[in-house]
Scaffold this motif. Structure first.
Motif, PDB file in Angstrom:
ATOM      1  N   UNK A 146     -11.061  -4.513  -0.308  1.00  0.00           N
ATOM      2  CA  UNK A 146     -10.941  -4.788  -1.571  1.00  0.00           C
ATOM      3  C   UNK A 146      -9.621  -4.316  -2.260  1.00  0.00           C
ATOM      4  N   UNK A 147      -9.139  -3.364  -2.020  1.00  0.00           N
ATOM      5  CA  UNK A 147      -7.813  -2.930  -2.609  1.00  0.00           C
ATOM      6  C   UNK A 147      -6.778  -3.817  -1.956  1.00  0.00           C
ATOM      7  N   UNK A 152      -3.067  -8.271  -3.869  1.00  0.00           N
ATOM      8  CA  UNK A 152      -2.531  -9.507  -3.523  1.00  0.00           C
ATOM      9  C   UNK A 152      -2.613 -10.477  -4.822  1.00  0.00           C
ATOM     10  N   UNK A 153      -3.858 -10.118  -5.437  1.00  0.00           N
ATOM     11  CA  UNK A 153      -4.140 -11.113  -6.736  1.00  0.00           C
ATOM     12  C   UNK A 153      -3.673 -10.636  -7.874  1.00  0.00           C
ATOM     13  N   UNK A 154      -3.311  -9.269  -8.143  1.00  0.00           N
ATOM     14  CA  UNK A 154      -2.919  -8.940  -9.343  1.00  0.00           C
ATOM     15  C   UNK A 154      -1.873  -8.153  -9.482  1.00  0.00           C
ATOM     16  N   UNK A 160       0.799  -0.759  -9.333  1.00  0.00           N
ATOM     17  CA  UNK A 160       0.444   0.481  -9.128  1.00  0.00           C
ATOM     18  C   UNK A 160       0.417   1.037  -8.000  1.00  0.00           C
ATOM     19  N   UNK A 161       0.064   0.368  -7.154  1.00  0.00           N
ATOM     20  CA  UNK A 161       0.152   0.523  -5.575  1.00  0.00           C
ATOM     21  C   UNK A 161       1.723   0.932  -5.089  1.00  0.00           C
ATOM     22  N   UNK A 162       2.595   0.242  -5.609  1.00  0.00           N
ATOM     23  CA  UNK A 162       4.081   0.403  -5.371  1.00  0.00           C
ATOM     24  C   UNK A 162       4.498   1.764  -5.709  1.00  0.00           C
ATOM     25  N   UNK A 163       4.084   2.057  -6.834  1.00  0.00           N
ATOM     26  CA  UNK A 163       4.237   3.430  -7.295  1.00  0.00           C
ATOM     27  C   UNK A 163       3.567   4.582  -6.502  1.00  0.00           C
ATOM     28  N   UNK A 164       2.538   4.474  -6.228  1.00  0.00           N
ATOM     29  CA  UNK A 164       1.769   5.236  -5.412  1.00  0.00           C
ATOM     30  C   UNK A 164       2.252   5.537  -4.063  1.00  0.00           C
TER      31      UNK A 164
END
Length: 343
Positions: A146-147, A152-154, A160-164
């Motif tokens: 789901x993550x 991929x969609x948003x 946010x994923x890149x920053x984390x």
């Protein structure tokens, strides 16, 4: 800020704690954002025009990173654009104003967390630090598919994923190595990294002038940067520091670099002594490079010269010898005082 009623018979320190707790309960991160917004100098504003300081100086005084200061700064900037809070120029260091409600804060502020090796505890602690329920973060962690779909969609989820991921990379050497291998295997990423490196080098050149007050000339001399050059470098640097994370700094970095390099060239050209020294340094640099190249040219490993010999080799060496002879004669003339004759 709203007034808090006085309560008689309460110790002063207790009352102060209660007032500060109440102020934060009502405003959340806005209380800290105000301290940054009213004390950090807006981009493009010279140091002499205001008592405010740069984000880097404020971070040094606060004992934290400039990145953290800029996250509060940018949150205030976005809220000011929406008309929720005053613009930076209207704020005065040390002067309080009425602030928005605390529940609005997270709409503007984007914080970062750091992962640890203990999975469940780390996720729960990070969630609490972000002001969300640990169960929500754990639920996401339990469903990587789901993550992935959300990333991929948003675009905002991907950011946010890149920053984390960047925060995680700082503490995970194995993940660093894996990502590095992915980058070098992907041509598009290799090109993007090269472009970003070039921008970083240009920004570093400008930042070095601001930090050290010195600059390297095109020939490699290190000189004291003129006041005009330092002021222009600081102005461009403040604008670069204010760029949002989704903005490409390449164009801004190129403009800053070109402007500074142009001012350096003008400074060299305006100083006769420096101009002569620049030409001398450039000549020595070229001479040393040519000497090193020629010293590395060897035929010692050739078992049979006939195997490698071509007429063009000899022609080029003869031309080089003639050029060297001409250069030596020119320098000898310069080293010999002009003869004078008496009538």
């Amino acid at each position: 800020m709203s007034e808090v009623p006085e309560v008689s018979g309460v110790h002063e320190a207790v009352a102060l704690d209660a007032r500060e707790f109440g102020a934060y309960a009502r405003t959340g991160g806005w209380a800290f954002a105000l301290k940054v917004a009213r004390s950090v100098r807006p981009g493009g504003q010279a140091a002499g025009e205001t008592p405010k300081v740069s984000a880097k100086e404020f971070a040094l005084l606060a004992g934290c990173s400039p990145d953290r200061i800029m996250r509060y700064y940018k949150a205030w900037d976005m809220a000011a654009d929406d008309g929720l809070v005053p613009q930076f120029e209207a704020l005065v260091p040390g002067v309080d104003i009425d602030l928005p409600e605390a529940d609005v804060w997270l709409s503007y502020y984007s914080s970062r967390n750091s992962a640890t090796s203990v999975r469940g505890t780390a996720i729960a602690a990070a969630a609490e630090a972000e002001g969300i329920r640990p169960t929500k973060a754990l639920e996401v962690a339990e469903n990587p598919t789901a993550l992935r779909a959300a990333i991929l969609a948003d675009p905002s989820t991907a950011q946010a994923a890149r920053a984390a991921l960047l925060d995680r990379l700082r503490e995970d050497p194995s993940l660093q190595a894996e990502l590095a291998r992915d980058v070098v295997r992907t041509e598009e990423l290799k090109k993007a990294v090269a472009t970003e490196n070039r921008s970083a080098d240009r920004i570093g050149y400008v930042r070095q002038i601001v930090d050290s007050g010195q600059v390297k000339t095109p020939a490699g001399q290190t000189i004291d940067a003129p006041a005009e050059l330092r002021a222009e470098a600081e102005r461009h640097l403040s604008l670069l520091d204010e760029l949002d994370e989704d903005e490409n700094p390449g164009e801004w970095a190129a403009e800053a670099y070109d402007t500074v390099k142009s001012l350096v060239a003008e400074a060299v050209e305006a100083d006769p002594e420096l101009r002569v020294q620049e030409r001398r340094t450039k000549f020595y640099s070229s001479l040393q490079k040519a000497t090193k190249v020629f010293e590395e040219l060897t035929l010692d490993d050739a078992d049979d010269l006939d195997d490698i010999y071509e007429n063009d080799m000899l022609d080029q060496l003869v031309a080089l010898q003639q050029a060297l002879t001409s250069c030596i004669e020119t320098l000898r003339k310069a080293s010999t005082p002009t003869a004078t004759t008496e009538d």
